[in-house]
Design a protein around this motif. Sequence first.
Motif, PDB file in Angstrom:
ATOM      1  N   SER A   1       0.845  -1.199   0.000  1.00 43.52           N
ATOM      2  CA  SER A   1       0.000   0.000   0.000  1.00 43.52           C
ATOM      3  C   SER A   1       0.876   1.244   0.000  1.00 43.52           C
ATOM      4  O   SER A   1       1.846   1.320   0.756  1.00 43.52           O
ATOM      5  N   PRO A   2       0.543   2.245  -0.806  1.00 40.49           N
ATOM      6  CA  PRO A   2       1.310   3.498  -0.793  1.00 40.49           C
ATOM      7  C   PRO A   2       1.126   4.300   0.487  1.00 40.49           C
ATOM      8  O   PRO A   2       1.864   5.248   0.738  1.00 40.49           O
ATOM      9  N   ASN A   3       0.145   3.911   1.305  1.00 44.87           N
ATOM     10  CA  ASN A   3      -0.106   4.613   2.561  1.00 44.87           C
ATOM     11  C   ASN A   3       0.679   4.033   3.733  1.00 44.87           C
ATOM     12  O   ASN A   3       0.568   4.523   4.853  1.00 44.87           O
ATOM     13  N   LEU A   4       1.458   2.985   3.477  1.00 42.28           N
ATOM     14  CA  LEU A   4       2.297   2.358   4.498  1.00 42.28           C
ATOM     15  C   LEU A   4       3.756   2.492   4.083  1.00 42.28           C
ATOM     16  O   LEU A   4       4.054   2.731   2.904  1.00 42.28           O
ATOM     17  N   PRO A   5       4.678   2.325   5.021  1.00 44.14           N
ATOM     18  CA  PRO A   5       6.102   2.471   4.684  1.00 44.14           C
ATOM     19  C   PRO A   5       6.619   1.245   3.934  1.00 44.14           C
ATOM     20  O   PRO A   5       7.209   0.334   4.514  1.00 44.14           O
ATOM     21  N   PHE A   6       6.412   1.218   2.632  1.00 46.96           N
ATOM     22  CA  PHE A   6       6.892   0.112   1.827  1.00 46.96           C
ATOM     23  C   PHE A   6       8.400   0.243   1.606  1.00 46.96           C
ATOM     24  O   PHE A   6       8.980   1.321   1.706  1.00 46.96           O
ATOM     25  N   SER A   7       9.018  -0.889   1.301  1.00 45.67           N
ATOM     26  CA  SER A   7      10.471  -0.960   1.132  1.00 45.67           C
ATOM     27  C   SER A   7      10.859  -0.616  -0.303  1.00 45.67           C
ATOM     28  O   SER A   7      10.181  -1.016  -1.253  1.00 45.67           O
ATOM     29  N   ARG A   8      11.986   0.094  -0.472  1.00 47.29           N
ATOM     30  CA  ARG A   8      12.434   0.514  -1.806  1.00 47.29           C
ATOM     31  C   ARG A   8      13.748  -0.149  -2.233  1.00 47.29           C
ATOM     32  O   ARG A   8      14.287   0.189  -3.291  1.00 47.29           O
ATOM     33  N   TYR A   9      14.289  -1.062  -1.440  1.00 49.10           N
ATOM     34  CA  TYR A   9      15.595  -1.647  -1.775  1.00 49.10           C
ATOM     35  C   TYR A   9      15.534  -2.427  -3.087  1.00 49.10           C
ATOM     36  O   TYR A   9      16.457  -2.343  -3.909  1.00 49.10           O
ATOM     37  N   TRP A  10      14.472  -3.199  -3.294  1.00 54.09           N
ATOM     38  CA  TRP A  10      14.350  -3.998  -4.507  1.00 54.09           C
ATOM     39  C   TRP A  10      14.338  -3.101  -5.739  1.00 54.09           C
ATOM     40  O   TRP A  10      15.079  -3.327  -6.707  1.00 54.09           O
ATOM     41  N   ARG A  11      13.529  -2.069  -5.713  1.00 51.86           N
ATOM     42  CA  ARG A  11      13.440  -1.176  -6.866  1.00 51.86           C
ATOM     43  C   ARG A  11      14.741  -0.423  -7.091  1.00 51.86           C
ATOM     44  O   ARG A  11      15.258  -0.351  -8.213  1.00 51.86           O
ATOM     45  N   GLU A  12      15.297   0.162  -6.037  1.00 54.49           N
ATOM     46  CA  GLU A  12      16.479   1.013  -6.193  1.00 54.49           C
ATOM     47  C   GLU A  12      17.715   0.225  -6.601  1.00 54.49           C
ATOM     48  O   GLU A  12      18.592   0.743  -7.287  1.00 54.49           O
ATOM     49  N   TYR A  13      17.810  -1.037  -6.188  1.00 57.12           N
ATOM     50  CA  TYR A  13      19.007  -1.821  -6.476  1.00 57.12           C
ATOM     51  C   TYR A  13      18.864  -2.707  -7.707  1.00 57.12           C
ATOM     52  O   TYR A  13      19.802  -3.410  -8.079  1.00 57.12           O
ATOM     53  N   ALA A  14      17.690  -2.687  -8.348  1.00 57.70           N
ATOM     54  CA  ALA A  14      17.525  -3.397  -9.615  1.00 57.70           C
ATOM     55  C   ALA A  14      18.192  -2.589 -10.731  1.00 57.70           C
ATOM     56  O   ALA A  14      18.277  -1.363 -10.661  1.00 57.70           O
ATOM     57  N   PRO A  15      18.688  -3.252 -11.770  1.00 56.73           N
ATOM     58  CA  PRO A  15      19.334  -2.530 -12.875  1.00 56.73           C
ATOM     59  C   PRO A  15      18.404  -1.504 -13.509  1.00 56.73           C
ATOM     60  O   PRO A  15      17.199  -1.730 -13.640  1.00 56.73           O
ATOM     61  N   THR A  16      18.971  -0.391 -13.912  1.00 55.81           N
ATOM     62  CA  THR A  16      18.189   0.686 -14.521  1.00 55.81           C
ATOM     63  C   THR A  16      17.543   0.214 -15.820  1.00 55.81           C
ATOM     64  O   THR A  16      18.153  -0.484 -16.619  1.00 55.81           O
ATOM     65  N   GLU A  17      16.279   0.609 -15.988  1.00 54.11           N
ATOM     66  CA  GLU A  17      15.533   0.329 -17.211  1.00 54.11           C
ATOM     67  C   GLU A  17      15.543  -1.148 -17.580  1.00 54.11           C
ATOM     68  O   GLU A  17      15.694  -1.526 -18.740  1.00 54.11           O
ATOM     69  N   ASN A  18      15.370  -2.012 -16.563  1.00 55.69           N
ATOM     70  CA  ASN A  18      15.312  -3.443 -16.871  1.00 55.69           C
ATOM     71  C   ASN A  18      13.940  -3.841 -17.417  1.00 55.69           C
ATOM     72  O   ASN A  18      13.831  -4.730 -18.263  1.00 55.69           O
TER      73      ASN A  18
END
Length: 475
Positions: A273-290
């Motif tokens: 949910s965007p209203n809860l503190p979701f984790s961003r490690y997966w998105r940020e550490y995935a290769p750009t424009e995969n």
Amino acid sequence: MRRLSKIYISLSIVFVLNGCGKSFLDLAPISNANQSNFYQTIEDFELAVNAAYATLYTFYGPTSAVSYFAEQLSDNATLYNVAGIQSDRWAFKDYNLKPSNTEVYRFWQECYKALYNVNIVLDKIGSAELNETYKTEVIAQMRFLRGLYYFNMVQMWGDIPLVSRPISVEESYATLRSPESEVYAFVVEDLAYAAANLPEPTAVTLAGKASKYAALTLLGKVYLALNQKDKAAESLLQVYGKFSLMPRYEALWGANVKNTAESIFEIQYQGGSPNLPFSRYWREYAPTENFVLTLYGGGMNQVTDDLYGEFEEGDPRREQTVSLGYTNKEGTFIPIKFQNKWVDKEAPAPSGEELSNNNFMVLRYADVLLMLSEATNDPRYLNEVRARVNLPLYGSDAYPSSQYNSLALAIEHERRVELALEFHRFFDLKRTDRAVAVVSKTKPIKNENQTVLPIPQIVIQQNPAITQNPAYQGL
């Protein structure tokens, strides 16, 4: 579940409690009409405490100061194309930092805003007419967080302004950099208080709050940084045996793996949910424009060949830590090494960003064991870590002693592969005075002066009495 929800909804009140002043510390709070009536009840303080804990999401986030300092300055990680001002992000791996770097200024602001949220609770709790036992635990929780934050900051910047209470704009201009020794003494005092007054893990009422063993673990790490190994061992031995290694290294990781028997202090995320503190490690550490692993990918902390090559043959931690690439939409395999610890392929992304569920462990028991070997010069603790992954024990004939011919080098190697990408590497190398010797093999670090960040230029412009670190003077 009602109690647990408080730590999540606290994100919405961070900006009420955390002001944006015009001083170089960004500490002066925006006046709040309700503030004088807010800090009175236990319910008020629970919200304020949770807001202070919510600053961990920024302080230990995937693109935080700690992430850049520990991984981008080290031989573990690099980055390619990333969003934002790309040159300012590349400057870390390229050792081309300048005081005008926008990321460094962002880090400075985030750190001191986090401290404000902690200090405001400490400032208000003393005069509150509440149960003294409750007040003592609140103070201990906040002093743990403050000790954690200042410990990271003094390692990243060296001498820093030491602020122990909310201050006005005028006061902030008179607050100059305190020597590292004073900051470390302050950290030790905070953590000693926390260790003496925080509860046992079984008495911690909310997942994600610190226990006495979290404080003792961190205190042991601080003493190691100060080269006070006897004191480090004394603290860490109090933690020894209170936790256990997970039987399999792989069992530490997964979007739904939370607060295991190995975890000592862990940041709690809740995805979906965007209203809860979701984790961003997966998105940020995935290769750009995969476009197949994630909708986009941040491209941060991509794994170096040097880190991949550090793993011994047959070490299961290599596959759990590093992915070798991905197959794109056209069916072509793209060879690029990226992390495999914080993966959440099932995370929904209704608005273009994955709402992942992975927690982040700040302190875990394997770290304690490896620090104990460092503090005591005894390899038996290190061998507990190696035994978990069925690798030859240090001191045995099968151990790769030709590569790691001393206990110090064995610990350095083991910490790198066991704790890879978990925000330890450059801190470790700096603590052992090995940063320049090791990192210069793969990155253009020249001398010890580059083992700290620049003081942001805007800070010095606003207060010329603030001094610059030597590597960045005249830039």
